[in-house]
Motif scaffolding. Structure first.
Motif, PDB file in Angstrom:
ATOM      1  N   ALA A 207      36.562  44.862  40.211  1.00 53.64           N
ATOM      2  CA  ALA A 207      36.673  44.140  38.828  1.00 53.64           C
ATOM      3  C   ALA A 207      37.326  45.044  37.579  1.00 53.64           C
ATOM      4  N   MET A 208      37.341  46.551  37.881  1.00 51.47           N
ATOM      5  CA  MET A 208      37.921  47.460  37.103  1.00 51.47           C
ATOM      6  C   MET A 208      38.935  47.980  37.662  1.00 51.47           C
ATOM      7  N   THR A 209      40.101  47.870  37.354  1.00 57.82           N
ATOM      8  CA  THR A 209      41.567  48.579  37.883  1.00 57.82           C
ATOM      9  C   THR A 209      41.983  49.695  37.018  1.00 57.82           C
ATOM     10  N   VAL A 210      42.449  50.766  37.382  1.00 59.13           N
ATOM     11  CA  VAL A 210      43.017  52.008  36.667  1.00 59.13           C
ATOM     12  C   VAL A 210      44.624  51.402  36.873  1.00 59.13           C
ATOM     13  N   GLU A 211      45.199  51.558  35.663  1.00 58.97           N
ATOM     14  CA  GLU A 211      46.530  51.029  35.519  1.00 58.97           C
ATOM     15  C   GLU A 211      47.304  52.285  34.638  1.00 58.97           C
TER      16      GLU A 211
END
Length: 309
Positions: A207-211
């Motif tokens: 659900a939570m992506t580091v960009e």
């Protein structure tokens, strides 16, 4: 231009809900910040005059010429984990460059408890970058030693940001405003074995992506949240203050690379405007979060907040 509002965020007792994910703001500071041009060298009186119907007094005090700011964490609860995004200022830390941050003794832990989490409940800590007001509660002072505040958490740091602030490196570049951060807010986490270095693209709980969101610091990140109930972006210091919405070219004195920071800011704002993404900055004063409306042109980009109350 009139202030716009929207009521499409599902509020719950803890804060707001996007599908099965609950998000709560945990405040460490709210009030006057720096002088306008002390924070934003390109800030001009005609800017706030043109936007005063919504900018004053909530976000800017023209009498004192001070921006108004909040410094807060985002507590995110997925069905699987409890996650803290940015850990604010912290207590008892030497920050002589900024009196607001220096040797504080504030009840942030109690505010975290009111948000529904104890330090031992936190499974992951994610820091958008390593400035003093984003890593301070990573640690607390115990018997004269800095120890991790969240004993059961993994602290997820990106390799690029960690390398920038590791003052043990021979190529370390000193910055006075961040003089003590590595020693008191990062290294104790490393020594406790609680750090996990990750790359951009890392995803937590599907659900939570580091960009990547470089410019403010060399390894600054944004964190994208996608759920069945909505799409949100935790932007850290890509955007410090609402004045940077109508005037995105206004840059912060704390930006390492203002040119790259501007491009990152425009990319974020374009993305949010095009897809109706909820923007969750770290420093916007009340109401703290917004969606974005594009009102400019390709040659002169400009945006307005659609506040979520």
């Amino acid at each position: 231009m009139m202030l716009r509002h929207a009521m499409d965020v599902n509020r719950c007792g803890c804060g707001l809900r996007l599908g099965l994910v609950e998000i709560t703001r945990v405040e460490d500071y709210q009030g006057p910040g720096l002088k306008s041009t002390g924070m934003f060298p390109d800030f001009r009186p005609e800017m706030w005059q043109a936007q005063k119907d919504w900018l004053v007094p909530a976000f800017y005090d023209p009498q004192e010429d001070r921006i108004r700011t909040s410094i807060h964490s985002w507590l995110v609860r997925t069905p699987h984990h409890t996650i803290l995004i940015d850990s604010c200022i912290g207590n008892h830390k030497e920050r002589p460059v900024d009196p607001r941050f220096h040797m504080r003794n504030e009840p942030w832990i109690e505010r975290l408890a009111r948000a529904g989490a104890k330090p031992e409940d936190i499974d992951f800590v994610m820091c958008t970058h390593f400035h003093a007001d984003h890593v301070g509660w990573n640690t607390r002072l115990e018997n004269g030693r800095w120890v991790p505040s969240f004993p059961n958490a993994k602290y997820l740091f990106t390799k690029k940001e960690f390398a920038r602030w590791d003052d043990r490196r021979p190529d370390y570049v000193h910055r006075e405003s961040e003089r003590f951060i590595f020693a008191d807010s990062v290294l104790p986490v490393v020594e406790a074995g609680q750090m996990e270095l990750v790359d951009e693209g890392y995803t937590l709980d599907d659900a939570m992506t580091v960009e990547a969101a470089y410019g403010h610091t060399p390894g600054h990140i944004k964190i994208r949240l996608r759920t069945d109930g909505g799409h949100a972006l935790f932007c850290g210091d890509v955007i410090h203050h609402p004045i940077q919405l109508p005037y995105p070219k206004v840059y912060s004195v704390f930006d390492d690379d203002p040119v790259q920071a501007l491009q990152t800011r425009l990319d974020v704002l374009d993305n949010c405007a095009a897809h109706g993404i909820l923007l969750l900055p770290t420093h916007f004063a009340e109401p703290y979060l917004c969606r974005i409306d594009s009102v400019g042109t390709a040659q002169e980009p400009s945006y307005m907040p659609i506040w979520q109350r």
